[in-house]
Motif scaffolding. Structure first.
Motif, PDB file in Angstrom:
ATOM      1  N   ASN A 163      41.109  32.357  54.107  1.00 12.25           N
ATOM      2  CA  ASN A 163      42.289  33.002  53.243  1.00 12.25           C
ATOM      3  C   ASN A 163      42.592  34.017  54.779  1.00 12.25           C
ATOM      4  O   ASN A 163      43.782  34.222  55.247  1.00 12.25           O
ATOM      5  CB  ASN A 163      41.878  33.550  52.532  1.00 12.25           C
ATOM      6  CG  ASN A 163      43.013  34.230  51.923  1.00 12.25           C
ATOM      7  OD1 ASN A 163      44.450  33.765  51.943  1.00 12.25           O
ATOM      8  ND2 ASN A 163      42.968  35.512  50.654  1.00 12.25           N
ATOM      9  N   ILE A 164      41.400  35.028  55.666  1.00 11.26           N
ATOM     10  CA  ILE A 164      41.810  35.655  56.742  1.00 11.26           C
ATOM     11  C   ILE A 164      41.878  34.565  57.693  1.00 11.26           C
ATOM     12  O   ILE A 164      42.856  35.576  58.348  1.00 11.26           O
ATOM     13  CB  ILE A 164      40.018  36.326  56.745  1.00 11.26           C
ATOM     14  CG1 ILE A 164      40.440  37.331  55.738  1.00 11.26           C
ATOM     15  CG2 ILE A 164      40.253  36.993  58.474  1.00 11.26           C
ATOM     16  CD1 ILE A 164      41.482  38.947  55.848  1.00 11.26           C
ATOM     17  N   ARG A 165      41.427  33.880  57.519  1.00 11.27           N
ATOM     18  CA  ARG A 165      41.686  32.999  58.902  1.00 11.27           C
ATOM     19  C   ARG A 165      43.407  32.719  59.114  1.00 11.27           C
ATOM     20  O   ARG A 165      43.521  32.613  59.744  1.00 11.27           O
ATOM     21  CB  ARG A 165      40.674  31.645  58.834  1.00 11.27           C
ATOM     22  CG  ARG A 165      39.635  31.930  59.910  1.00 11.27           C
ATOM     23  CD  ARG A 165      38.609  30.763  59.193  1.00 11.27           C
ATOM     24  NE  ARG A 165      38.810  29.479  59.775  1.00 11.27           N
ATOM     25  CZ  ARG A 165      38.020  28.613  59.418  1.00 11.27           C
ATOM     26  NH1 ARG A 165      36.920  28.598  59.092  1.00 11.27           N
ATOM     27  NH2 ARG A 165      39.050  27.854  60.713  1.00 11.27           N
ATOM     28  N   GLY A 166      43.634  31.777  57.461  1.00 15.61           N
ATOM     29  CA  GLY A 166      44.640  31.650  57.404  1.00 15.61           C
ATOM     30  C   GLY A 166      46.331  32.625  58.165  1.00 15.61           C
ATOM     31  O   GLY A 166      46.933  32.651  58.636  1.00 15.61           O
ATOM     32  N   ARG A 191      37.373  31.009  43.619  1.00 15.48           N
ATOM     33  CA  ARG A 191      37.705  29.725  44.951  1.00 15.48           C
ATOM     34  C   ARG A 191      39.729  29.750  44.429  1.00 15.48           C
ATOM     35  O   ARG A 191      40.219  29.203  45.423  1.00 15.48           O
ATOM     36  CB  ARG A 191      37.992  28.608  43.809  1.00 15.48           C
ATOM     37  CG  ARG A 191      38.620  27.012  44.304  1.00 15.48           C
ATOM     38  CD  ARG A 191      38.324  26.795  45.177  1.00 15.48           C
ATOM     39  NE  ARG A 191      36.360  25.627  45.270  1.00 15.48           N
ATOM     40  CZ  ARG A 191      35.950  25.517  45.037  1.00 15.48           C
ATOM     41  NH1 ARG A 191      36.605  23.972  45.160  1.00 15.48           N
ATOM     42  NH2 ARG A 191      34.695  25.131  44.986  1.00 15.48           N
ATOM     43  N   PHE A 192      40.283  30.799  44.101  1.00 13.83           N
ATOM     44  CA  PHE A 192      42.152  31.008  44.167  1.00 13.83           C
ATOM     45  C   PHE A 192      41.917  31.235  45.911  1.00 13.83           C
ATOM     46  O   PHE A 192      42.890  30.485  45.999  1.00 13.83           O
ATOM     47  CB  PHE A 192      41.987  32.065  43.652  1.00 13.83           C
ATOM     48  CG  PHE A 192      43.435  32.243  43.859  1.00 13.83           C
ATOM     49  CD1 PHE A 192      44.250  31.449  43.013  1.00 13.83           C
ATOM     50  CD2 PHE A 192      44.717  33.171  44.193  1.00 13.83           C
ATOM     51  CE1 PHE A 192      46.053  31.409  42.776  1.00 13.83           C
ATOM     52  CE2 PHE A 192      45.630  33.029  43.539  1.00 13.83           C
ATOM     53  CZ  PHE A 192      46.556  32.346  43.793  1.00 13.83           C
ATOM     54  N   GLN A 193      41.164  31.643  46.497  1.00 12.38           N
ATOM     55  CA  GLN A 193      40.754  32.240  47.780  1.00 12.38           C
ATOM     56  C   GLN A 193      41.788  31.368  48.610  1.00 12.38           C
ATOM     57  O   GLN A 193      42.553  30.734  49.558  1.00 12.38           O
ATOM     58  CB  GLN A 193      39.986  32.942  48.345  1.00 12.38           C
ATOM     59  CG  GLN A 193      39.912  34.588  47.982  1.00 12.38           C
ATOM     60  CD  GLN A 193      38.851  34.835  48.173  1.00 12.38           C
ATOM     61  OE1 GLN A 193      38.257  34.786  49.391  1.00 12.38           O
ATOM     62  NE2 GLN A 193      38.031  35.610  46.914  1.00 12.38           N
ATOM     63  N   ILE A 194      40.528  30.215  48.106  1.00  9.60           N
ATOM     64  CA  ILE A 194      40.765  29.242  48.783  1.00  9.60           C
ATOM     65  C   ILE A 194      41.793  28.650  48.644  1.00  9.60           C
ATOM     66  O   ILE A 194      42.996  27.548  49.584  1.00  9.60           O
ATOM     67  CB  ILE A 194      39.224  27.310  48.683  1.00  9.60           C
ATOM     68  CG1 ILE A 194      38.327  28.129  48.849  1.00  9.60           C
ATOM     69  CG2 ILE A 194      39.614  26.297  49.605  1.00  9.60           C
ATOM     70  CD1 ILE A 194      37.819  28.844  50.636  1.00  9.60           C
ATOM     71  N   ALA A 211      48.075  35.950  50.558  1.00 10.40           N
ATOM     72  CA  ALA A 211      46.831  36.116  50.690  1.00 10.40           C
ATOM     73  C   ALA A 211      46.417  37.241  50.326  1.00 10.40           C
ATOM     74  O   ALA A 211      44.599  37.421  49.493  1.00 10.40           O
ATOM     75  CB  ALA A 211      46.596  36.312  52.579  1.00 10.40           C
ATOM     76  N   TRP A 212      46.735  38.086  50.050  1.00  7.66           N
ATOM     77  CA  TRP A 212      46.078  39.494  48.821  1.00  7.66           C
ATOM     78  C   TRP A 212      46.204  39.244  47.954  1.00  7.66           C
ATOM     79  O   TRP A 212      45.157  39.339  47.430  1.00  7.66           O
ATOM     80  CB  TRP A 212      47.662  40.460  49.790  1.00  7.66           C
ATOM     81  CG  TRP A 212      47.355  41.843  48.577  1.00  7.66           C
ATOM     82  CD1 TRP A 212      47.016  43.196  49.353  1.00  7.66           C
ATOM     83  CD2 TRP A 212      47.548  42.439  47.164  1.00  7.66           C
ATOM     84  NE1 TRP A 212      46.370  44.125  47.756  1.00  7.66           N
ATOM     85  CE2 TRP A 212      46.832  43.416  47.375  1.00  7.66           C
ATOM     86  CE3 TRP A 212      48.706  41.112  46.665  1.00  7.66           C
ATOM     87  CZ2 TRP A 212      47.935  44.163  45.999  1.00  7.66           C
ATOM     88  CZ3 TRP A 212      49.258  41.788  45.300  1.00  7.66           C
ATOM     89  CH2 TRP A 212      48.787  42.989  44.400  1.00  7.66           C
ATOM     90  N   LEU A 213      47.724  38.605  47.260  1.00  7.07           N
ATOM     91  CA  LEU A 213      47.263  37.855  45.978  1.00  7.07           C
ATOM     92  C   LEU A 213      46.184  37.294  45.353  1.00  7.07           C
ATOM     93  O   LEU A 213      45.389  37.964  44.757  1.00  7.07           O
ATOM     94  CB  LEU A 213      48.200  37.320  44.966  1.00  7.07           C
ATOM     95  CG  LEU A 213      48.408  37.155  44.342  1.00  7.07           C
ATOM     96  CD1 LEU A 213      48.860  38.109  43.234  1.00  7.07           C
ATOM     97  CD2 LEU A 213      49.691  36.443  43.464  1.00  7.07           C
TER      98      LEU A 213
END
Length: 311
Positions: free
Chosen positions: A158-161, A92-95, A71-73
């Motif tokens: 990303n934060i939710r995951g 979109r990489f966050q998704i 997630a940090w990456l």
């Protein structure tokens, strides 16, 4: 028209919210460090106590550390600027990371269920005292990590995951603490796997929400709260000179970056530049769509021959 949009691309404020992303990044990074450090302590505690429960939870925390690091990456890479190959940038990489983390939650839940069933069928002794001590320390670490993520953008997938991973650890620590207390008081070993099953159900439910939300964005679905069928009638009713609206496409790069393209037929006397500005203003005001690409037409649609193929 296309040229003007290309020029405006470099100057648009696409609301990437770099301050928000930087806040998300350092909070997830610190949560990953805390989780990784305690994972090592939990391995040591499991070896000393001979507790399979602690070693199993250490394995769980290893996957959580990997997920938080990923997630940090994701936030780190999403900060890279757009280029000619990736005109929308790397947001979109966050998704993609959120989707991967959601799938990892499924695997974690399945693993917990497997371990719980195995322990119910073959109970084993656990050192309740060490289990309680390590569980208390784990609970404190997870509370700090959870607090860190609560200060981030909680609408970000990303934060939710990442938060669900930490929440799973937090619930696991509560379950381990409760199990340790019950084992110390009455020596009933099945309490540990039974509470683990409850944690697995909670993780599975939360993971499903993240996966479905991420896959909807990856499939270019319209934002859930937006009814695309209302856009055309609204523009016809509220923007002067607009006679018809078609080929409406709405999608998201991330939850915060929503895009729309559409064709608008205007009357012969209407100025096209004024119409574009008015349509964009209405889309932003009524539907919260900040990035719109509008194709102005008079008479027959330029893509009329392709309508049936794309219907």
């Amino acid at each position: 028209m296309r040229g003007s949009h290309a020029r405006s691309y470099a100057g648009h404020d696409h609301s990437h919210a770099p301050g928000v992303d930087a806040n998300n990044e350092w909070r997830v990074g610190l949560a990953a460090l805390l989780t990784g450090a305690f994972m090592l302590a939990e391995v040591a505690g499991g070896i000393i106590s001979g507790s399979l429960a602690l070693l199993a939870d250490a394995g769980h925390m290893l996957t959580d550390f990997a997920s938080l690091a990923l997630a940090w990456l994701g936030f780190r890479i999403s900060r890279r600027p757009a280029d000619w190959k990736r005109t929308y940038g790397f947001d979109r990489f966050q998704i993609l990371v959120a989707f991967a983390n959601g799938l990892a939650l499924f695997a974690i839940a399945a693993w917990i269920v497997y371990e719980a069933i195995e322990r119910l069928m073959s109970p084993h002794e656990v050192a309740g005292g060490i289990l309680v001590v390590v569980a208390v320390l784990g609970l404190l670490v997870n509370i700090v990590a959870f607090w860190l993520l609560q200060g981030a953008d909680r609408e970000n997938l990303n934060i939710r995951g990442a938060t669900i991973h930490v929440l799973g650890d937090l619930l696991g620590s509560v379950a381990a603490l409760t199990a340790g207390a019950v084992i110390l008081l009455i020596g009933w070993m099945p309490i540990d796997p039974l509470l683990s099953l409850l944690v697995a159900v909670i993780i599975l439910r939360s993971g499903w929400k993240v996966v479905t939300a991420a896959s909807h964005i990856l499939l270019e679905g319209a934002p859930e709260e937006l009814d695309t069928r209302a856009i055309g009638p609204d523009l016809i009713a509220n923007v002067k000179g607009v006679e018809d609206v078609h080929h409406v496409h709405v999608w998201s790069i991330t939850q915060a970056r929503r895009m729309v393209t559409l064709h608008a037929s205007i009357c012969e006397t209407e100025d096209s530049d004024r119409a574009v500005k008015a349509i964009k203003a209405r889309l932003k005001e009524r539907f919260g769509l900040n990035h719109a690409t509008i194709e102005i037409e008079r008479g027959v649609c330029a893509d009329a021959g392709h309508e049936e193929a794309h219907a």
